[in-house]
Design a protein around this motif. Sequence first.
Motif, PDB file in Angstrom:
ATOM      1  N   VAL A   1       0.826  -1.204   0.000  1.00 10.79           N
ATOM      2  CA  VAL A   1       0.000   0.000   0.000  1.00 10.79           C
ATOM      3  C   VAL A   1       0.864   1.259   0.000  1.00 10.79           C
ATOM      4  O   VAL A   1       0.654   2.167  -0.807  1.00 10.79           O
ATOM      5  N   GLY A   2       1.815   1.355   0.897  1.00  8.88           N
ATOM      6  CA  GLY A   2       2.658   2.552   0.998  1.00  8.88           C
ATOM      7  C   GLY A   2       3.361   2.888  -0.307  1.00  8.88           C
ATOM      8  O   GLY A   2       3.228   4.010  -0.830  1.00  8.88           O
ATOM      9  N   PRO A   3       4.108   1.951  -0.877  1.00  5.27           N
ATOM     10  CA  PRO A   3       4.786   2.243  -2.143  1.00  5.27           C
ATOM     11  C   PRO A   3       3.808   2.541  -3.290  1.00  5.27           C
ATOM     12  O   PRO A   3       4.091   3.399  -4.130  1.00  5.27           O
ATOM     13  N   PHE A   4       2.649   1.872  -3.312  1.00  2.87           N
ATOM     14  CA  PHE A   4       1.658   2.144  -4.349  1.00  2.87           C
ATOM     15  C   PHE A   4       1.189   3.597  -4.259  1.00  2.87           C
ATOM     16  O   PHE A   4       1.169   4.326  -5.254  1.00  2.87           O
ATOM     17  N   VAL A   5       0.809   4.022  -3.073  1.00  2.00           N
ATOM     18  CA  VAL A   5       0.316   5.389  -2.893  1.00  2.00           C
ATOM     19  C   VAL A   5       1.395   6.401  -3.267  1.00  2.00           C
ATOM     20  O   VAL A   5       1.121   7.380  -3.973  1.00  2.00           O
TER      21      VAL A   5
ATOM     22  N   PHE B   1      -7.632   8.755  -2.955  1.00  2.00           N
ATOM     23  CA  PHE B   1      -8.431   8.404  -1.787  1.00  2.00           C
ATOM     24  C   PHE B   1      -8.237   6.931  -1.490  1.00  2.00           C
ATOM     25  O   PHE B   1      -8.317   6.102  -2.390  1.00  2.00           O
ATOM     26  N   HIS B   2      -8.023   6.574  -0.219  1.00  2.00           N
ATOM     27  CA  HIS B   2      -7.993   5.188   0.236  1.00  2.00           C
ATOM     28  C   HIS B   2      -9.402   4.896   0.737  1.00  2.00           C
ATOM     29  O   HIS B   2      -9.925   5.626   1.577  1.00  2.00           O
ATOM     30  N   LEU B   3     -10.029   3.827   0.226  1.00  2.00           N
ATOM     31  CA  LEU B   3     -11.446   3.578   0.440  1.00  2.00           C
ATOM     32  C   LEU B   3     -11.724   2.285   1.182  1.00  2.00           C
ATOM     33  O   LEU B   3     -10.876   1.403   1.254  1.00  2.00           O
ATOM     34  N   THR B   4     -12.955   2.174   1.643  1.00  2.00           N
ATOM     35  CA  THR B   4     -13.485   0.883   2.064  1.00  2.00           C
ATOM     36  C   THR B   4     -14.340   0.379   0.902  1.00  2.00           C
ATOM     37  O   THR B   4     -14.624   1.121  -0.033  1.00  2.00           O
TER      38      THR B   4
ATOM     39  N   TYR C   1      -8.795   2.107  -3.847  1.00  2.00           N
ATOM     40  CA  TYR C   1      -8.399   3.494  -4.096  1.00  2.00           C
ATOM     41  C   TYR C   1      -9.282   4.117  -5.167  1.00  2.00           C
ATOM     42  O   TYR C   1      -9.750   3.434  -6.078  1.00  2.00           O
ATOM     43  N   LEU C   2      -9.443   5.421  -5.060  1.00  2.00           N
ATOM     44  CA  LEU C   2     -10.059   6.218  -6.098  1.00  2.00           C
ATOM     45  C   LEU C   2      -9.048   7.310  -6.414  1.00  2.00           C
ATOM     46  O   LEU C   2      -8.619   8.049  -5.519  1.00  2.00           O
TER      47      LEU C   2
END
Length: 163
Positions: A85-89, A102-105, A110-111
């Motif tokens: 997640v960290g490297p992707f963002v 945006f990190h979503l449920t 993600y959006l």
Amino acid sequence: MAESVVLDPVDLHLLRLLQNDARTTYRDLAAQVGVAPSTCLDRVTRLRRAGVILGHQLRLDPAKLGRGLQALLSVQVRPHRRELVGPFVERIRALPESLTVFHLTGPDDYLVHVAVADMADLQRLVLDEFTAHREVARVETRLIFQQWDCGPLLPPSPSAQSV
């Protein structure tokens, strides 16, 4: 979760004014709120230190910069683990096309709001920067026809509503 900050009516009035024009001088703010300029400066400084005021932004028109097509990309990352997640963002945030992430449920993780030159540029972005990475399981694209800004965050003061 961040703690909320107690705001009095003067703080709220300052924030309403600054939301509408962040370039307003302390002298003008003080006159509109009815406090001394030094008091105004102290209050705004306190609001910054408390994290209520996050900064000032310069807004640009993506179309005038050659990025007239905007889209929302719904992205699933699999496996959805912290080490991915960290490297992707960070990789997505570094892309010049990315406007907001945006990190979503829910079914999508993600959006990502992007601005690109045209459909070919959007296709390149999706294929080369998103789906080319192993952890990206799916990308769904939605084109944005039109966008409206909302806000400000604080409602107008009661006296402004009656005008």
